[in-house]
Design a protein around this motif. Structure first.
Motif, PDB file in Angstrom:
ATOM      1  N   ALA A  17       0.837  -1.203   0.000  1.00 26.99           N
ATOM      2  CA  ALA A  17       0.000   0.000   0.000  1.00 26.99           C
ATOM      3  C   ALA A  17       0.875   1.258   0.000  1.00 26.99           C
ATOM      4  N   ASP A  18       1.963   1.237   0.758  1.00 24.10           N
ATOM      5  CA  ASP A  18       2.854   2.399   0.791  1.00 24.10           C
ATOM      6  C   ASP A  18       3.487   2.658  -0.573  1.00 24.10           C
ATOM      7  N   ASP A  19       3.924   1.595  -1.234  1.00 27.01           N
ATOM      8  CA  ASP A  19       4.529   1.766  -2.550  1.00 27.01           C
ATOM      9  C   ASP A  19       3.490   2.236  -3.562  1.00 27.01           C
ATOM     10  N   ALA A  20       2.293   1.697  -3.487  1.00 23.87           N
ATOM     11  CA  ALA A  20       1.222   2.136  -4.384  1.00 23.87           C
ATOM     12  C   ALA A  20       0.942   3.618  -4.173  1.00 23.87           C
ATOM     13  N   ARG A  21       0.873   4.051  -2.921  1.00 19.97           N
ATOM     14  CA  ARG A  21       0.628   5.470  -2.643  1.00 19.97           C
ATOM     15  C   ARG A  21       1.747   6.353  -3.189  1.00 19.97           C
ATOM     16  N   ARG A  22       3.003   5.908  -3.026  1.00 21.49           N
ATOM     17  CA  ARG A  22       4.129   6.686  -3.565  1.00 21.49           C
ATOM     18  C   ARG A  22       4.041   6.810  -5.084  1.00 21.49           C
ATOM     19  N   ARG A  23       3.731   5.720  -5.755  1.00 19.18           N
ATOM     20  CA  ARG A  23       3.614   5.749  -7.215  1.00 19.18           C
ATOM     21  C   ARG A  23       2.444   6.632  -7.652  1.00 19.18           C
ATOM     22  N   LEU A  24       1.347   6.548  -6.931  1.00 19.37           N
ATOM     23  CA  LEU A  24       0.190   7.384  -7.262  1.00 19.37           C
ATOM     24  C   LEU A  24       0.479   8.864  -7.007  1.00 19.37           C
ATOM     25  N   GLU A  25       1.183   9.170  -5.916  1.00 22.30           N
ATOM     26  CA  GLU A  25       1.562  10.561  -5.639  1.00 22.30           C
ATOM     27  C   GLU A  25       2.461  11.097  -6.750  1.00 22.30           C
ATOM     28  N   HIS A  26       3.392  10.274  -7.211  1.00 20.63           N
ATOM     29  CA  HIS A  26       4.276  10.688  -8.307  1.00 20.63           C
ATOM     30  C   HIS A  26       3.458  10.938  -9.578  1.00 20.63           C
ATOM     31  N   ALA A  27       2.545  10.039  -9.889  1.00 23.64           N
ATOM     32  CA  ALA A  27       1.704  10.203 -11.077  1.00 23.64           C
ATOM     33  C   ALA A  27       0.866  11.474 -10.958  1.00 23.64           C
ATOM     34  N   ARG A  28       0.314  11.714  -9.771  1.00 23.23           N
ATOM     35  CA  ARG A  28      -0.504  12.914  -9.559  1.00 23.23           C
ATOM     36  C   ARG A  28       0.336  14.181  -9.730  1.00 23.23           C
ATOM     37  N   SER A  29       1.492  14.219  -9.081  1.00 19.46           N
ATOM     38  CA  SER A  29       2.309  15.437  -9.164  1.00 19.46           C
ATOM     39  C   SER A  29       2.789  15.686 -10.594  1.00 19.46           C
ATOM     40  N   SER A  30       3.053  14.632 -11.342  1.00 27.89           N
ATOM     41  CA  SER A  30       3.446  14.793 -12.749  1.00 27.89           C
ATOM     42  C   SER A  30       2.317  15.399 -13.568  1.00 27.89           C
ATOM     43  N   ALA A  67      -7.926   5.505  -7.656  1.00 28.84           N
ATOM     44  CA  ALA A  67      -6.958   4.477  -7.259  1.00 28.84           C
ATOM     45  C   ALA A  67      -6.582   4.635  -5.790  1.00 28.84           C
ATOM     46  N   PHE A  68      -6.431   5.888  -5.325  1.00 28.43           N
ATOM     47  CA  PHE A  68      -6.172   6.113  -3.893  1.00 28.43           C
ATOM     48  C   PHE A  68      -7.305   5.528  -3.056  1.00 28.43           C
ATOM     49  N   ALA A  69      -8.537   5.689  -3.497  1.00 25.76           N
ATOM     50  CA  ALA A  69      -9.682   5.132  -2.769  1.00 25.76           C
ATOM     51  C   ALA A  69      -9.600   3.606  -2.741  1.00 25.76           C
ATOM     52  N   ARG A  70      -9.156   2.993  -3.841  1.00 27.26           N
ATOM     53  CA  ARG A  70      -9.014   1.528  -3.862  1.00 27.26           C
ATOM     54  C   ARG A  70      -7.912   1.065  -2.924  1.00 27.26           C
ATOM     55  N   VAL A  71      -6.836   1.853  -2.814  1.00 26.86           N
ATOM     56  CA  VAL A  71      -5.780   1.514  -1.843  1.00 26.86           C
ATOM     57  C   VAL A  71      -6.387   1.535  -0.443  1.00 26.86           C
ATOM     58  N   ASP A  72      -7.146   2.590  -0.155  1.00 23.93           N
ATOM     59  CA  ASP A  72      -7.741   2.738   1.182  1.00 23.93           C
ATOM     60  C   ASP A  72      -8.736   1.635   1.517  1.00 23.93           C
ATOM     61  N   ASP A  73      -9.525   1.190   0.519  1.00 24.46           N
ATOM     62  CA  ASP A  73     -10.523   0.152   0.830  1.00 24.46           C
ATOM     63  C   ASP A  73     -10.011  -1.273   0.623  1.00 24.46           C
ATOM     64  N   GLY A  74      -8.744  -1.399   0.202  1.00 19.56           N
ATOM     65  CA  GLY A  74      -8.133  -2.724   0.074  1.00 19.56           C
ATOM     66  C   GLY A  74      -8.364  -3.415  -1.249  1.00 19.56           C
ATOM     67  N   SER A  75      -9.019  -2.744  -2.192  1.00 24.71           N
ATOM     68  CA  SER A  75      -9.282  -3.384  -3.482  1.00 24.71           C
ATOM     69  C   SER A  75      -8.256  -3.026  -4.557  1.00 24.71           C
ATOM     70  N   TYR A  76      -7.265  -2.201  -4.207  1.00 24.18           N
ATOM     71  CA  TYR A  76      -6.238  -1.808  -5.164  1.00 24.18           C
ATOM     72  C   TYR A  76      -5.505  -3.045  -5.679  1.00 24.18           C
ATOM     73  N   GLY A  77      -5.287  -3.079  -6.983  1.00 21.31           N
ATOM     74  CA  GLY A  77      -4.557  -4.196  -7.582  1.00 21.31           C
ATOM     75  C   GLY A  77      -5.446  -5.341  -8.010  1.00 21.31           C
ATOM     76  N   THR A  78      -6.742  -5.200  -7.818  1.00 20.73           N
ATOM     77  CA  THR A  78      -7.696  -6.212  -8.264  1.00 20.73           C
ATOM     78  C   THR A  78      -8.423  -5.658  -9.486  1.00 20.73           C
ATOM     79  N   CYS A  79      -8.422  -6.416 -10.569  1.00 22.84           N
ATOM     80  CA  CYS A  79      -9.055  -5.987 -11.812  1.00 22.84           C
ATOM     81  C   CYS A  79     -10.553  -5.810 -11.594  1.00 22.84           C
ATOM     82  N   LEU A  80     -11.079  -4.676 -12.037  1.00 25.64           N
ATOM     83  CA  LEU A  80     -12.511  -4.420 -11.905  1.00 25.64           C
ATOM     84  C   LEU A  80     -13.330  -5.209 -12.919  1.00 25.64           C
ATOM     85  N   GLY A  81     -12.652  -5.787 -13.913  1.00 25.33           N
ATOM     86  CA  GLY A  81     -13.354  -6.574 -14.919  1.00 25.33           C
ATOM     87  C   GLY A  81     -13.510  -8.033 -14.539  1.00 25.33           C
TER      88      GLY A  81
END
Length: 109
Positions: A17-30, A67-81
């Motif tokens: 979750a920490d690494d996902a948040r870091r990557r998402l923060e980088h994507a957001r700031s870019s 994606a941040f919301a999915r990290v928070d609810d634990g569903s991050y990394g699971t395909c929605l399809g």
């Protein structure tokens, strides 16, 4: 060469979750920097191409927030399809993706 697993959860083969948040923060700031550059470039309302770029960046920012919301609810990394894990390599490249490659290609077809 085997992938660097130090950034993944060894139990699930997923980003932590920490690494996902870091990557998402980088994507957001870019993306925010890209929007600022468009605004500072003297974009006018008549400049359709730049307006389209700004709109696309805004959509990506929304996907990043989701994606941040999915990290928070634990569903991050699971395909929605298909509900299967999204490969960690895909998440490392596109951390805000909602789908595995197969489901993404079906969603955009």
């Amino acid at each position: 060469m085997p992938p660097d697993t130090s950034r993944t959860d060894p139990r699930a083969g997923r980003l932590t979750a920490d690494d996902a948040r870091r990557r998402l923060e980088h994507a957001r700031s870019s993306r925010v920097a890209q929007l600022r550059a468009l605004d500072e470039g003297g974009r006018t309302a008549a400049d359709h191409l730049l307006a389209t770029q700004a709109e696309a960046i805004g959509k990506v920012l929304k996907e990043i927030d989701e994606a941040f919301a999915r990290v928070d609810d634990g569903s991050y990394g699971t395909c929605l399809g298909c509900s299967k894990p999204v490969p960690v390599e895909r998440l490392e490249i596109l951390p805000y993706t909602r789908y595995c490659v197969g489901c993404q290609s079906r969603a955009t077809a």
